[in-house]
Enzyme design. Structure first.
Site, PDB file in Angstrom:
ATOM      1  N   ASP A   1       0.831  -1.196   0.000  1.00  0.00           N
ATOM      2  CA  ASP A   1       0.000   0.000   0.000  1.00  0.00           C
ATOM      3  C   ASP A   1       0.876   1.261   0.000  1.00  0.00           C
ATOM      4  OD1 ASP A   1      -2.136   1.876   0.737  1.00  0.00           O
ATOM      5  OD2 ASP A   1      -3.244   0.092   1.363  1.00  0.00           O
TER       6      ASP A   1
ATOM      7  N   THR B   1      -6.969   3.682  -1.973  1.00  0.00           N
ATOM      8  CA  THR B   1      -6.688   2.278  -1.680  1.00  0.00           C
ATOM      9  C   THR B   1      -7.653   1.280  -2.312  1.00  0.00           C
ATOM     10  OG1 THR B   1      -5.540   2.850   0.327  1.00  0.00           O
ATOM     11  CG2 THR B   1      -6.411   0.609   0.212  1.00  0.00           C
TER      12      THR B   1
ATOM     13  N   LYS C   1      -5.772  -4.176   6.234  1.00  0.00           N
ATOM     14  CA  LYS C   1      -6.994  -3.443   5.855  1.00  0.00           C
ATOM     15  C   LYS C   1      -8.033  -4.390   5.265  1.00  0.00           C
ATOM     16  CE  LYS C   1      -4.656   0.897   4.611  1.00  0.00           C
ATOM     17  NZ  LYS C   1      -4.485   1.934   3.584  1.00  0.00           N
TER      18      LYS C   1
ATOM     19  N   HIS D   1       1.471   8.426   5.339  1.00  0.00           N
ATOM     20  CA  HIS D   1       0.498   9.442   5.747  1.00  0.00           C
ATOM     21  C   HIS D   1       0.970  10.229   6.967  1.00  0.00           C
ATOM     22  CE1 HIS D   1      -2.920   8.860   3.119  1.00  0.00           C
ATOM     23  NE2 HIS D   1      -2.855   7.553   3.266  1.00  0.00           N
TER      24      HIS D   1
ATOM     25  N   ASP E   1      -1.157  -0.208  -4.774  1.00  0.00           N
ATOM     26  CA  ASP E   1      -2.493   0.298  -5.110  1.00  0.00           C
ATOM     27  C   ASP E   1      -2.463   1.754  -5.562  1.00  0.00           C
ATOM     28  OD1 ASP E   1      -1.692   1.062  -2.568  1.00  0.00           O
ATOM     29  OD2 ASP E   1      -3.705   0.982  -1.712  1.00  0.00           O
ATOM     30  N   HIS E   2      -1.390   2.441  -5.240  1.00  0.00           N
ATOM     31  CA  HIS E   2      -1.179   3.843  -5.650  1.00  0.00           C
ATOM     32  C   HIS E   2       0.202   4.241  -5.176  1.00  0.00           C
ATOM     33  CE1 HIS E   2      -1.911   4.688  -1.404  1.00  0.00           C
ATOM     34  NE2 HIS E   2      -3.035   3.987  -1.515  1.00  0.00           N
TER      35      HIS E   2
HETATM   36 ZN   LIG Z   1      -3.695   2.612  -0.244  1.00  0.00          ZN
END
Ligand SMILES: [Zn+2]
Length: 563
Positions: free
Chosen positions: A36, A77, A174, A320, A363-364
């Site tokens: 992620d 996500t 997640k 983040h 995912d990004h």
């Molecule tokens: Zn993500």
């Protein structure tokens, strides 16, 4: 052409195919790894301090696509994970955002929430008092399922090809990282920060397999991490960001701190499990559970190809909270490398890497923290959507339309939802209001594009970089009235009152850029700089495995993998 001339030409071809046929054609296990927020440059950025067997194995023995970019607007996500699962754009697969506004229900909904399929454990629902994942926090019902994914996944197609003999599993911290890739036919497990266990829903099981109960009973997260801290793996002087641990733009969440060591506190602390996910500990736990799964479900043990997806979430939370250019992110990458090396060694022992097809992507990507960029003289900042309804230009519009109350009903990135009720009551044209609001919002600093859904549906927009991405993200049943995209280096950092250092979700290169790496089986080292898209993974896997393509998969087949 006579035969004498043809034989020398076809002989090497025949010989080549004979050699090839000695290699097992189908893998016993497909291992799809998603990291992620792993931006495309991150695996190699710290290579000199990385060990053997992790990223170095992938780099030296895998086929590494160094120019892979997502083509949709909202790099979040669930959106990325669903593309990696289905090979389809969000416009087709329906997963357009982590959160969207459901007009029938009259509320924001979380992507995979489903009240029909309750969580199988007690006390495992999202704890709103400690949950800091803002989109997770939106979920207002307890259940989870893949029902909102509108197309099949590669894992579904593999399952259907073998009439269910292929075992299919998805694991992640997640829920949305596990459910998406397990598809509609596989089984998903994810980590509950509320009870510290790996959980599932009644969509997948009526009761837990015994091995899951056993894993949970051992209380591994508490046993390993209670009372401990996330400390630097190596000597501080060896790090690129060794002198930059204490930076003002980093986020201190609930006392986890912005400098090493980051204390997990004891397992009684209400933030303990959250802290684990904000650090490499989240990946350690995921790996431990995935290993138990491989052993107990006997993955890759027979000739029928099994599929395991593991999505590692720590890199995202670390990005983040501290930004991708931080001492925390650097140490996290070194530890992720170790986690991967550990995983590959385990798979080699259990299944054999020569029998396993590994594919790793993200995912990004992720941005640099605006605070960090500004400290280097690069313009960057945050925008404040909660003020938009009161902007003078929007106030003037409301006056013109005779609207006395709020016109902007909800904004959850990237979609803005207008108060359709009041627009209808006033007898106004929704199309006209949408377009007028879009026109005014474009004047606000930080907004690069505000585009109305009518414009997208009618295909009346110019063929530009941003409009193309907007279209590929647009689904008529779920997208809002307007899609809002921010200028490069701009994002929002306030999701329902929760602030972070950096937020992805935009259309720009740092958010769209991800690694795509295949390894294992008979693959030989290659570095490919041709531009590809992550959705090509799905088209490639289905072509390689001879399944039909998933319902919406329209990517390219990567020739380096299938030839
Ligand atoms: Zn993500």
């Amino acid at each position: 052409m006579n035969l004498k001339k043809i034989i020398p030409l076809i002989l090497p071809l025949l010989w080549g195919s004979m050699v090839f046929s000695q290699v097992p054609k189908e893998p016993k296990l497909i291992l799809q790894i998603t990291v992620d927020q792993l931006r495309g440059d991150l695996p190699t950025k710290y290579m000199k301090n990385m060990g053997e067997g992790g990223f170095r194995y992938l780099l030296e023995q895998g086929i590494w696509y160094t120019n892979a970019h997502y083509g949709h607007a909202n790099t979040e996500t669930v959106v990325g994970h669903t593309i990696l699962a289905t090979g389809a754009d969000p416009s087709i697969n329906g997963m357009i955002a982590n959160v969207w506004y459901d007009r029938e229900k009259g509320k924001l909904v979380y992507n995979i929430e489903d009240e029909d399929y309750k969580i199988l454990s007690d006390n495992a629902d999202v704890d709103k008092s400690t949950e800091l994942d803002a989109s997770q926090d939106i979920a207002s019902v307890e259940g989870r399922s893949p029902k909102n994914i509108m197309v099949t996944t590669f894992s579904d197609e593999l399952f259907l090809k073998t009439n269910g003999k292929s075992k299919v599993f998805g694991v992640s911290v997640k829920d949305r990282g596990a459910v998406t890739l397990a598809g509609h036919t596989g089984k998903a497990f994810w980590f509950s920060k509320s009870n510290g266990e790996f959980i599932t829903s009644t969509y997948y099981y009526e009761e837990y397999p015994e091995w899951v109960n056993n894993w949970n009973k051992q209380n591994i997260p508490a046993k390993i991490f209670s009372g401990k801290a996330w400390e630097l793996m190596n000597d501080k002087s060896t790090y690129m960001y060794g002198e930059e641990d204490n930076m003002p733009w980093e986020t201190d969440v609930a006392g986890f701190g912005i400098t090493f060591p980051h204390e997990y506190k004891t397992s009684e602390n209400k933030y303990f499990t959250n802290f684990l996910t904000y650090s490499p500990a989240g990946d350690d736990i995921t790996l431990d559970f995935a290993k138990a799964l491989v052993k107990n479900e006997e993955m890759g043990k027979d000739e029928i190809t099994d599929y395991l997806s593991i999505s590692f979430s720590s890199t995202d939370y670390v990005g983040h909270l501290f930004g991708q250019s931080s001492l925390e992110a650097e140490d996290n990458m070194l530890r992720l490398d170790k986690t991967l090396a550990n995983l590959f060694a385990f798979i080699d022992k259990e299944v054999g890497l020569e029998n396993t097809l590994i594919v790793l992507s993200a995912d990004h990507g992720g941005p640099e923290a605006p605070g960090y960029l500004k400290s280097k003289g690069i313009e960057s900042g945050f925008v404040s959507p909660d003020k938009w309804d009161k902007e003078p230009a929007i106030e003037a519009l409301k006056k013109k339309f005779g609207i006395g109350q709020e016109l902007i009903q909800e904004f959850f990135p990237p979609y803005l939802y207008l108060n359709e009720k009041i627009i209808a009551e006033k007898g106004l044209s929704l199309e006209e209001v949408e377009k007028a609001v879009a026109f005014e919002l474009m004047k606000i600093k930080g907004i690069a594009l505000a585009v109305s859904s009518y414009s997208l549906q009618k295909n009346e927009l110019a063929d530009t970089y941003l409009n193309r991405k907007a279209l590929r993200n647009f689904n008529a049943t779920r997208s809002g009235n307007l899609l809002i995209l921010f200028q490069p280096q701009y994002s929002i950092n306030d999701y329902m009152g929760e602030k972070t250092s950096a937020n992805h979700g935009g259309p720009w290169m740092y958010d769209s850029y991800v690694p795509v790496i295949f390894a294992g089986m008979h693959l030989k080292k290659q570095r490919i700089s041709r531009k590809i898209e992550p959705k090509d993974i799905v088209s490639t896997l289905s072509n390689l495995m001879g399944t039909k393509p998933p319902s919406g998969a329209d990517g390219e087949v990567l020739q380096e993998i299938v030839k």
